[in-house]
Design a protein around this motif. Sequence first.
Motif, PDB file in Angstrom:
ATOM      1  N   LEU A 183     -44.481   9.244  16.967  1.00  0.00           N
ATOM      2  CA  LEU A 183     -45.377   8.654  17.273  1.00  0.00           C
ATOM      3  C   LEU A 183     -47.193   8.041  16.753  1.00  0.00           C
ATOM      4  CD1 LEU A 183     -44.212   7.509  20.750  1.00  0.00           C
ATOM      5  CD2 LEU A 183     -43.473   6.350  18.470  1.00  0.00           C
ATOM      6  N   THR A 184     -48.203   9.198  17.258  1.00  0.00           N
ATOM      7  CA  THR A 184     -49.616   9.529  16.659  1.00  0.00           C
ATOM      8  C   THR A 184     -49.349   9.408  15.484  1.00  0.00           C
ATOM      9  OG1 THR A 184     -49.569  11.454  17.359  1.00  0.00           O
ATOM     10  CG2 THR A 184     -50.710   9.415  18.663  1.00  0.00           C
ATOM     11  N   GLU A 185     -48.290  10.356  15.098  1.00  0.00           N
ATOM     12  CA  GLU A 185     -48.489  10.887  13.580  1.00  0.00           C
ATOM     13  C   GLU A 185     -47.941   9.583  12.536  1.00  0.00           C
ATOM     14  OE1 GLU A 185     -45.530  14.028  12.488  1.00  0.00           O
ATOM     15  OE2 GLU A 185     -46.364  15.498  14.544  1.00  0.00           O
ATOM     16  N   ALA A 186     -47.396   8.495  13.278  1.00  0.00           N
ATOM     17  CA  ALA A 186     -46.997   7.430  12.430  1.00  0.00           C
ATOM     18  C   ALA A 186     -47.827   6.230  12.319  1.00  0.00           C
ATOM     19  CB  ALA A 186     -46.142   6.448  12.632  1.00  0.00           C
ATOM     20  N   ALA A 187     -49.364   6.616  13.439  1.00  0.00           N
ATOM     21  CA  ALA A 187     -50.575   6.077  13.429  1.00  0.00           C
ATOM     22  C   ALA A 187     -51.362   5.885  12.136  1.00  0.00           C
ATOM     23  CB  ALA A 187     -50.475   5.887  14.841  1.00  0.00           C
ATOM     24  N   ARG A 188     -51.194   7.515  12.788  1.00  0.00           N
ATOM     25  CA  ARG A 188     -52.359   8.085  11.402  1.00  0.00           C
ATOM     26  C   ARG A 188     -51.968   7.669   9.885  1.00  0.00           C
ATOM     27  NH1 ARG A 188     -54.924  12.630  12.704  1.00  0.00           N
ATOM     28  NH2 ARG A 188     -55.910  12.245  10.919  1.00  0.00           N
ATOM     29  N   THR A 189     -50.382   7.828   9.616  1.00  0.00           N
ATOM     30  CA  THR A 189     -49.794   7.910   8.509  1.00  0.00           C
ATOM     31  C   THR A 189     -50.259   6.098   8.255  1.00  0.00           C
ATOM     32  OG1 THR A 189     -48.137   8.949   8.507  1.00  0.00           O
ATOM     33  CG2 THR A 189     -47.701   7.311   7.056  1.00  0.00           C
ATOM     34  N   LEU A 190     -50.434   4.980   8.995  1.00  0.00           N
ATOM     35  CA  LEU A 190     -50.969   3.996   8.621  1.00  0.00           C
ATOM     36  C   LEU A 190     -52.352   3.182   8.462  1.00  0.00           C
ATOM     37  CD1 LEU A 190     -47.783   1.810  10.941  1.00  0.00           C
ATOM     38  CD2 LEU A 190     -48.377   2.107   8.219  1.00  0.00           C
ATOM     39  N   GLY A 191     -52.834   4.464   8.727  1.00  0.00           N
ATOM     40  CA  GLY A 191     -54.752   4.083   8.167  1.00  0.00           C
ATOM     41  C   GLY A 191     -55.245   4.499   9.771  1.00  0.00           C
ATOM     42  N   ALA A 192     -53.929   5.000  11.056  1.00  0.00           N
ATOM     43  CA  ALA A 192     -55.472   4.756  12.674  1.00  0.00           C
ATOM     44  C   ALA A 192     -56.415   6.164  12.063  1.00  0.00           C
ATOM     45  CB  ALA A 192     -54.841   4.541  13.612  1.00  0.00           C
ATOM     46  N   PRO A 194     -57.383   9.542  14.907  1.00  0.00           N
ATOM     47  CA  PRO A 194     -57.470   9.680  15.244  1.00  0.00           C
ATOM     48  C   PRO A 194     -57.659   9.481  17.256  1.00  0.00           C
ATOM     49  CG  PRO A 194     -58.304  11.547  14.119  1.00  0.00           C
ATOM     50  CD  PRO A 194     -58.862  10.231  13.273  1.00  0.00           C
ATOM     51  N   VAL A 195     -58.674   8.585  16.953  1.00  0.00           N
ATOM     52  CA  VAL A 195     -59.136   8.043  18.496  1.00  0.00           C
ATOM     53  C   VAL A 195     -58.486   6.812  18.413  1.00  0.00           C
ATOM     54  CG1 VAL A 195     -61.233   7.047  19.411  1.00  0.00           C
ATOM     55  CG2 VAL A 195     -61.379   9.097  18.302  1.00  0.00           C
ATOM     56  N   LYS A 196     -58.427   5.989  17.381  1.00  0.00           N
ATOM     57  CA  LYS A 196     -57.500   4.601  17.561  1.00  0.00           C
ATOM     58  C   LYS A 196     -56.138   4.867  17.844  1.00  0.00           C
ATOM     59  CE  LYS A 196     -57.161   0.158  14.837  1.00  0.00           C
ATOM     60  NZ  LYS A 196     -57.478  -0.293  13.766  1.00  0.00           N
ATOM     61  N   ALA A 197     -55.549   5.716  17.632  1.00  0.00           N
ATOM     62  CA  ALA A 197     -53.936   6.156  17.386  1.00  0.00           C
ATOM     63  C   ALA A 197     -54.472   6.636  18.705  1.00  0.00           C
ATOM     64  CB  ALA A 197     -53.854   7.349  16.447  1.00  0.00           C
ATOM     65  N   PHE A 198     -54.831   6.973  19.610  1.00  0.00           N
ATOM     66  CA  PHE A 198     -55.066   7.384  21.279  1.00  0.00           C
ATOM     67  C   PHE A 198     -54.924   6.312  21.744  1.00  0.00           C
ATOM     68  CE2 PHE A 198     -56.788   9.076  25.133  1.00  0.00           C
ATOM     69  CZ  PHE A 198     -56.146  10.053  25.043  1.00  0.00           C
ATOM     70  N   ALA A 199     -55.881   5.500  21.066  1.00  0.00           N
ATOM     71  CA  ALA A 199     -56.059   3.905  22.329  1.00  0.00           C
ATOM     72  C   ALA A 199     -54.774   3.041  21.917  1.00  0.00           C
ATOM     73  CB  ALA A 199     -57.396   3.738  21.547  1.00  0.00           C
ATOM     74  N   THR A 200     -54.346   3.232  20.869  1.00  0.00           N
ATOM     75  CA  THR A 200     -53.475   2.541  20.429  1.00  0.00           C
ATOM     76  C   THR A 200     -52.119   2.502  20.904  1.00  0.00           C
ATOM     77  OG1 THR A 200     -53.442   2.266  18.215  1.00  0.00           O
ATOM     78  CG2 THR A 200     -54.637   1.214  18.984  1.00  0.00           C
ATOM     79  N   VAL A 201     -51.775   3.997  20.641  1.00  0.00           N
ATOM     80  CA  VAL A 201     -50.193   4.273  20.521  1.00  0.00           C
ATOM     81  C   VAL A 201     -50.041   5.398  21.892  1.00  0.00           C
ATOM     82  CG1 VAL A 201     -48.475   6.250  19.693  1.00  0.00           C
ATOM     83  CG2 VAL A 201     -50.017   4.034  18.274  1.00  0.00           C
ATOM     84  N   VAL A 202     -51.131   6.214  22.246  1.00  0.00           N
ATOM     85  CA  VAL A 202     -50.614   7.116  23.803  1.00  0.00           C
ATOM     86  C   VAL A 202     -51.132   6.091  24.798  1.00  0.00           C
ATOM     87  CG1 VAL A 202     -51.558   9.370  24.755  1.00  0.00           C
ATOM     88  CG2 VAL A 202     -51.252   8.828  22.166  1.00  0.00           C
ATOM     89  N   ILE A 203     -52.120   5.577  24.219  1.00  0.00           N
ATOM     90  CA  ILE A 203     -51.968   5.046  26.910  1.00  0.00           C
ATOM     91  C   ILE A 203     -51.507   3.936  26.746  1.00  0.00           C
ATOM     92  CG2 ILE A 203     -53.839   3.472  27.432  1.00  0.00           C
ATOM     93  CD1 ILE A 203     -56.218   5.445  26.426  1.00  0.00           C
ATOM     94  N   PRO A 204     -51.510   2.901  25.812  1.00  0.00           N
ATOM     95  CA  PRO A 204     -49.889   2.547  26.217  1.00  0.00           C
ATOM     96  C   PRO A 204     -48.242   2.527  26.322  1.00  0.00           C
ATOM     97  CG  PRO A 204     -51.125   1.484  24.370  1.00  0.00           C
ATOM     98  CD  PRO A 204     -51.480   2.725  23.926  1.00  0.00           C
ATOM     99  N   ALA A 205     -47.828   3.845  26.166  1.00  0.00           N
ATOM    100  CA  ALA A 205     -46.996   4.485  25.860  1.00  0.00           C
ATOM    101  C   ALA A 205     -46.724   4.957  28.075  1.00  0.00           C
ATOM    102  CB  ALA A 205     -46.746   5.281  24.952  1.00  0.00           C
ATOM    103  N   LEU A 206     -48.502   5.221  27.687  1.00  0.00           N
ATOM    104  CA  LEU A 206     -48.071   6.015  29.420  1.00  0.00           C
ATOM    105  C   LEU A 206     -48.716   5.083  30.275  1.00  0.00           C
ATOM    106  CD1 LEU A 206     -50.005   9.742  27.883  1.00  0.00           C
ATOM    107  CD2 LEU A 206     -47.230   9.385  28.792  1.00  0.00           C
ATOM    108  N   ARG A 207     -48.619   3.411  30.101  1.00  0.00           N
ATOM    109  CA  ARG A 207     -49.446   2.954  31.123  1.00  0.00           C
ATOM    110  C   ARG A 207     -48.586   3.209  32.481  1.00  0.00           C
ATOM    111  NH1 ARG A 207     -47.421  -1.012  28.879  1.00  0.00           N
ATOM    112  NH2 ARG A 207     -45.749  -1.641  30.393  1.00  0.00           N
ATOM    113  N   ASN A 208     -47.099   3.327  32.807  1.00  0.00           N
ATOM    114  CA  ASN A 208     -47.189   2.888  33.957  1.00  0.00           C
ATOM    115  C   ASN A 208     -47.572   4.379  34.746  1.00  0.00           C
ATOM    116  OD1 ASN A 208     -45.246   0.785  34.302  1.00  0.00           O
ATOM    117  ND2 ASN A 208     -44.241   1.340  33.083  1.00  0.00           N
TER     118      ASN A 208
END
Length: 284
Positions: A183-192, A194-208
């Motif tokens: 998931l984070t690798e895909a975000a990095r591939t799209l130009g995000a 590391p910080v943005k990938a963590f904030a937009t992918v990891v945190i929403p995925a672990l919301r609960n």
Amino acid sequence: MRREPPQHLSDYMPILFPALMLIVFFVVPFGTMIAVSFFKRQAGGFYTTDFVLDNYARFISTFFGGVLSFSVGLSILVAVCCVILALPFTYLLTRMQKQVQVVWLVALLSILSLSEVIIGFAWSTLFSRTAGITNILVLLGLMQEPVALTPSFGAVLTGMVYQAFPYTVLVLFPALVRLDPTLTEAARTLGASPVKAFATVVIPALRNTIIATLIMVFIFALGSYLLPQLLGRPQHWTLSVLITDQAIYQSNMPFAAAMAVFLVLVTLGLVALTVIAGKKGETA
């Protein structure tokens, strides 16, 4: 395979011992505490077996409101600080080699093995004027003379965050390990970044998971007893300290029991919210 319902009394034997322990060590003491909370206090520290609501009526007093608001605010602040610090730390930890993970987890477990007394006295020494960290700042030329950093609110907050941080990491670790790294690798591939990938992918995925962790750390901090006494002033005391003060030093057992009942009910309610959040995370 379909599980058959119990047919005989012997089928309930595996749960008989846990149920008995629950009744002996929780139901009976909690029921006694509820009964004492309605007793009437007499002069000289005695109380009679009566049924009055005076102890619960004191909950609307300014004194109790101040202690409760401080305890809740401090616990929320501790929970937020722990999650903010532990989330990126745990994420980086899950990306390390297994040997490094084992070393860090053993170090965190060693901190959890320390008692609250040891942690409190260790931080009180670090914050003292004679042997504290301000002496290092004086040697570096950042301060003119060493000062004592305790008792203070900052010292209480630092000690409680230190105590709850390993617990927070161990709660977040399983969820971050199971997180798909693609998931984070895909975000990095799209130009995000590391910080943005963590904030937009990891945190929403672990919301609960994050919500459940906040609630559990809040419960952990709400019951803190020794650190507010060792590192803070009386105005920094939490509800747990006030309960002990009323029961032992003020000889007001009914009011202490009423506050303890309130604290237990709040804790059980928050545990229920944690379970609900966990179930939502499983179905999401």
